[in-house]
Design an enzyme around this catalytic site. Structure first.
Site, PDB file in Angstrom:
ATOM      1  N   ARG A   1      28.924  88.582 -13.151  1.00 20.34           N
ATOM      2  CA  ARG A   1      27.868  89.506 -13.564  1.00 20.34           C
ATOM      3  C   ARG A   1      27.494  90.468 -12.430  1.00 20.34           C
ATOM      4  O   ARG A   1      27.289  91.654 -12.620  1.00 20.34           O
ATOM      5  CB  ARG A   1      26.639  88.684 -13.955  1.00 20.34           C
TER       6      ARG A   1
ATOM      7  N   LYS B   1      21.290  83.165  -4.751  1.00 22.98           N
ATOM      8  CA  LYS B   1      22.491  83.730  -5.401  1.00 22.98           C
ATOM      9  C   LYS B   1      22.246  85.162  -5.885  1.00 22.98           C
ATOM     10  O   LYS B   1      23.004  86.076  -5.555  1.00 22.98           O
ATOM     11  CB  LYS B   1      22.891  82.843  -6.578  1.00 22.98           C
ATOM     12  N   ASN B   2      21.202  85.359  -6.678  1.00 22.48           N
ATOM     13  CA  ASN B   2      21.032  86.680  -7.292  1.00 22.48           C
ATOM     14  C   ASN B   2      20.677  87.750  -6.267  1.00 22.48           C
ATOM     15  O   ASN B   2      21.021  88.919  -6.437  1.00 22.48           O
ATOM     16  CB  ASN B   2      19.992  86.617  -8.411  1.00 22.48           C
TER      17      ASN B   2
ATOM     18  N   MET C   1      14.085  85.644 -23.473  1.00 28.04           N
ATOM     19  CA  MET C   1      15.041  86.688 -23.080  1.00 28.04           C
ATOM     20  C   MET C   1      16.448  86.483 -23.622  1.00 28.04           C
ATOM     21  O   MET C   1      17.109  87.443 -23.989  1.00 28.04           O
ATOM     22  CB  MET C   1      15.120  86.780 -21.561  1.00 28.04           C
TER      23      MET C   1
ATOM     24  N   ASP D   1      27.038  84.353 -17.274  1.00 28.64           N
ATOM     25  CA  ASP D   1      26.813  83.346 -18.299  1.00 28.64           C
ATOM     26  C   ASP D   1      26.851  83.923 -19.694  1.00 28.64           C
ATOM     27  O   ASP D   1      26.340  85.011 -19.952  1.00 28.64           O
ATOM     28  CB  ASP D   1      25.447  82.698 -18.065  1.00 28.64           C
TER      29      ASP D   1
ATOM     30  N   ASP E   1      15.678  81.585 -15.691  1.00 24.51           N
ATOM     31  CA  ASP E   1      16.736  80.748 -15.115  1.00 24.51           C
ATOM     32  C   ASP E   1      16.285  79.316 -14.834  1.00 24.51           C
ATOM     33  O   ASP E   1      17.098  78.463 -14.473  1.00 24.51           O
ATOM     34  CB  ASP E   1      17.279  81.395 -13.827  1.00 24.51           C
TER      35      ASP E   1
HETATM   36  C1  LIG Z   1      23.100  88.370 -11.290  1.00 25.62           C
HETATM   37  C2  LIG Z   1      21.677  88.320 -11.689  1.00 25.62           C
HETATM   38  O1  LIG Z   1      20.800  88.777 -10.978  1.00 25.62           O
HETATM   39  N1  LIG Z   1      21.410  87.711 -12.853  1.00 25.62           N
HETATM   40  C3  LIG Z   1      20.050  87.582 -13.310  1.00 25.62           C
HETATM   41  C4  LIG Z   1      19.613  88.871 -13.959  1.00 25.62           C
HETATM   42  O2  LIG Z   1      20.547  89.155 -14.990  1.00 25.62           O
HETATM   43  P1  LIG Z   1      20.575  90.595 -15.679  1.00 25.62           P
HETATM   44  O3  LIG Z   1      20.139  91.634 -14.713  1.00 25.62           O
HETATM   45  O4  LIG Z   1      21.901  90.695 -16.312  1.00 25.62           O
HETATM   46  O5  LIG Z   1      19.458  90.446 -16.779  1.00 25.62           O
HETATM   47  P2  LIG Z   1      18.440  91.554 -17.319  1.00 25.62           P
HETATM   48  O6  LIG Z   1      17.205  91.536 -16.467  1.00 25.62           O
HETATM   49  O7  LIG Z   1      19.155  92.830 -17.495  1.00 25.62           O
HETATM   50  O8  LIG Z   1      18.075  90.997 -18.752  1.00 25.62           O
HETATM   51  C5  LIG Z   1      18.044  89.644 -19.068  1.00 25.62           C
HETATM   52  C6  LIG Z   1      17.790  89.475 -20.568  1.00 25.62           C
HETATM   53  O9  LIG Z   1      16.446  89.692 -20.831  1.00 25.62           O
HETATM   54  C7  LIG Z   1      16.259  90.718 -21.761  1.00 25.62           C
HETATM   55  N2  LIG Z   1      15.079  91.469 -21.313  1.00 25.62           N
HETATM   56  C8  LIG Z   1      14.999  91.902 -20.031  1.00 25.62           C
HETATM   57  C9  LIG Z   1      13.898  92.617 -19.595  1.00 25.62           C
HETATM   58  C10 LIG Z   1      12.872  92.892 -20.528  1.00 25.62           C
HETATM   59  O10 LIG Z   1      11.880  93.539 -20.194  1.00 25.62           O
HETATM   60  N3  LIG Z   1      12.986  92.406 -21.788  1.00 25.62           N
HETATM   61  C11 LIG Z   1      14.070  91.699 -22.203  1.00 25.62           C
HETATM   62  O11 LIG Z   1      14.135  91.293 -23.354  1.00 25.62           O
HETATM   63  C12 LIG Z   1      17.543  91.543 -21.723  1.00 25.62           C
HETATM   64  O12 LIG Z   1      17.794  92.236 -22.920  1.00 25.62           O
HETATM   65  C13 LIG Z   1      18.563  90.475 -21.446  1.00 25.62           C
HETATM   66  O13 LIG Z   1      18.949  89.812 -22.615  1.00 25.62           O
HETATM   67  O14 LIG Z   1      18.300  88.718 -14.479  1.00 25.62           O
HETATM   68  C14 LIG Z   1      18.171  87.714 -15.504  1.00 25.62           C
HETATM   69  C15 LIG Z   1      16.724  87.748 -15.996  1.00 25.62           C
HETATM   70  O15 LIG Z   1      15.833  87.357 -15.013  1.00 25.62           O
HETATM   71  C16 LIG Z   1      18.571  86.348 -14.929  1.00 25.62           C
HETATM   72  O16 LIG Z   1      18.589  85.415 -15.980  1.00 25.62           O
HETATM   73  C17 LIG Z   1      19.948  86.404 -14.281  1.00 25.62           C
HETATM   74  O17 LIG Z   1      20.149  85.230 -13.530  1.00 25.62           O
HETATM   75  C1  LIG Z   2      22.234  83.767 -15.749  1.00 26.37           C
HETATM   76  C2  LIG Z   2      22.514  83.569 -14.474  1.00 26.37           C
HETATM   77  O1  LIG Z   2      23.489  84.169 -13.765  1.00 26.37           O
HETATM   78  P1  LIG Z   2      24.416  85.439 -14.148  1.00 26.37           P
HETATM   79  O2  LIG Z   2      23.486  86.579 -14.394  1.00 26.37           O
HETATM   80  O3  LIG Z   2      25.218  85.617 -12.916  1.00 26.37           O
HETATM   81  O4  LIG Z   2      25.200  85.043 -15.343  1.00 26.37           O
HETATM   82  C3  LIG Z   2      21.724  82.612 -13.657  1.00 26.37           C
HETATM   83  O5  LIG Z   2      21.830  82.678 -12.428  1.00 26.37           O
HETATM   84  O6  LIG Z   2      21.013  81.765 -14.218  1.00 26.37           O
END
Ligand SMILES: CC(=O)N[C@H]1[C@@H](OP(=O)(O)OP(=O)(O)OC[C@H]2O[C@@H](n3ccc(=O)[nH]c3=O)[C@H](O)[C@@H]2O)O[C@H](CO)[C@@H](O)[C@@H]1O
Ligand SMILES: C=C(OP(=O)(O)O)C(=O)O
Length: 435
Positions: A97, A22-23, A341, A121, A319
């Site tokens: 997202r 998916k991602n 996270m 989510d 995840d």
């Molecule tokens: C569409 C998609 O691809 N979604 C994925 C993507 O979401 P997404 O890209 O939105 O998530 P991010 O990697 O930006 O961040 C996820 C969360 O982790 C925190 N954070 C992130 C990096 C870091 O070094 N420190 C930290 O604290 C961020 O503030 C946030 O709350 O990556 C997430 C983290 O693997 C996954 O749960 C999601 O499924």
């Molecule tokens: C958090 C997830 O998805 P999304 O970033 O699309 O909300 C996920 O795939 O677990």
């Protein structure tokens, strides 16, 4: 709102093929905007978020053609930039997202990107500063219209730059990579996310004529090119689905073979489930999980309670923590689940507690699970799926339980798991979908 009626207690058996990731799909679909030539993408999962993104691409003007059950052709030749300012676009894009990653390629090719606060989510704060700071470092102008909740990015001449990301955001890194791929000069991204999804995106851009090095590490170098050309790309199997199936097999004492799992791309996932005591056999590229009456959680070497926590790649993915948590409820032993996270992802444990699981929610980030060692099964209840992964964790709990459960709001599960009811029923599950 859709629901599942789940009759628990059956042992499943057979083979299952994981869907495309998916991602990764969400990144790759956005990347088709980087070229006016044809991009063929294979192993696209038929899940809600992906279907919505394909529809959005088509609305923007991409010619979309289904070439096979899981293959699509995309030609982003005649893009309707005006559509990006419409209410309809902003509303549709904000329902998932992944749409945030339209910004990078739109900016790279057309100098303009628009998005309303993206969905996904509701699992805690999900800031996007990394995306926008990255774009600004490339010379784009960023404007946030707080009243309408619209992010506007403009910048016709992007220039490569050095940037140290404040966090290794997955979608943020993907966005910056796509924007930088056609910027003038060299971009260096330090503290880049390096999930297999990102690696796949970089490999695809290189096949399109891009120049990215450092793939797989947190230090990426991107030499901007003037144009990118068409290509074809096959998605990896979904590692989160694979982890979910491992958990499902253990919890329901089922004998399952996960086919073509691309095992060497799974990082710590197999090992983390093994630490819960689950037996796995890697057979070629398949993962065989035997039926297991009991599995016992390891301790750390000094005898202290095992902690399973998330970390950026190559650490354990956030995840899969909800799945690890539910599987631990029937293990022998104790584990501390630490979701670092996201701050609202563990609240679904109240439903598992209602089912009879022994869990102490220490704070929003940590839960201690005291395994029941199958002394008694979980009780069937009616529950609502709060997010995609908690939804599947509840489905696994229901399948292992004694009696018939109902799970509401299964649209959350459909966001990321392709025909999950039909695929699990083919292994012997009893799941009925109803409205
Ligand atoms: C569409 C998609 O691809 N979604 C994925 C993507 O979401 P997404 O890209 O939105 O998530 P991010 O990697 O930006 O961040 C996820 C969360 O982790 C925190 N954070 C992130 C990096 C870091 O070094 N420190 C930290 O604290 C961020 O503030 C946030 O709350 O990556 C997430 C983290 O693997 C996954 O749960 C999601 O499924
Ligand atoms: C958090 C997830 O998805 P999304 O970033 O699309 O909300 C996920 O795939 O677990």
């Amino acid at each position: 709102m859709g629901s599942f009626r789940v009759k628990g207690g059956a042992q499943l058996s057979g083979e299952i093929i994981p869907q495309g990731a998916k991602n990764e799909a969400l990144q790759i679909l956005c990347a088709v905007l980087l070229t006016s030539e044809e991009v063929l993408v294979h192993k696209i999962p038929a899940i809600r978020d992906v279907n919505k993104l394909i529809e959005l691409l088509s609305d923007i003007g991409v010619r979309v053609e289904k070439k096979g059950p899981e293959s699509y052709s995309f030609i982003a030749k005649n893009i309707k930039l005006g559509y990006l300012d419409t209410e309809e676009y902003l509303e549709k894009a904000s329902s998932l997202r992944g749409s945030v990653m339209l910004l990078g390629p739109l900016l790279a090719r057309f100098g303009k990107g628009r998005i309303a606060k993206p969905g996904g989510d509701k699992i805690g704060r999900r800031r996007m500063d990394t995306h926008f700071t990255g774009f600004q470092k490339l010379g784009a102008r960023f404007h946030y219209d707080g009243k309408k909740g619209i992010y506007k990015i403009d910048g016709s001449k992007l220039r490569g730059s050095y940037m140290l990301l404040d966090e290794a955001s997955v979608t943020g890194t993907a966005n910056i990579i796509m924007a930088a791929s056609m910027a003038q000069g060299k971009t260096t991204i330090y503290n880049a996310a390096c999930e297999p999804y990102i690696q796949q995106l970089c490999l695809m851009i290189n096949r399109m004529g891009g120049k990215i090095t450092g793939i797989g590490s947190n230090l990426l170098h991107i030499e901007g090119v003037e144009n990118l050309k068409g290509t074809s790309h096959t998605l990896l199997p979904d590692m989160i689905e694979i982890g979910s199936f491992i958990g499902l097999a253990a919890m329901t004492q089922s004998e399952i073979t996960i086919k073509d799992a691309r095992v060497y791309k799974l990082g710590l996932i197999p090992e983390t489930f093994q630490r819960l005591g689950i037996k796995l056999e890697i057979r070629g590229d398949d993962i065989y999980i035997p039926s297991q009456k009991l599995y016992e959680i390891e301790t750390f070497i000094d005898g202290s309670i095992l902690t399973v926590s998330d970390a950026i790649w190559p650490g354990f993915t956030p995840d899969l923590l909800s799945i690890v948590l539910v599987v631990a409820t029937q293990a022998k032993g104790t584990v501390l689940i630490h979701q670092k996270m996201f701050e609202s992802r563990l609240f679904f444990v109240d439903k598992l507690i209602d089912m009879g699981a022994q869990i102490i929610l220490c704070d929003p980030h940590r839960a201690t699970v005291i395994g029941l060692a199958r002394k008694y099964p979980l009780k069937a209840i009616r529950m609502t799926s709060p997010d995609i992964r908690a939804g599947v964790a509840l489905l696994i709990a229901a399948l292992s339980s004694d009696g018939t459960s109902v799970i509401d709001n299964v649209e959350q599960i459909d966001r990321g798991y392709q025909y999950i009811d039909q695929r699990l029923n083919a292994l012997g599950a009893d799941i009925v979908r109803f409205d």
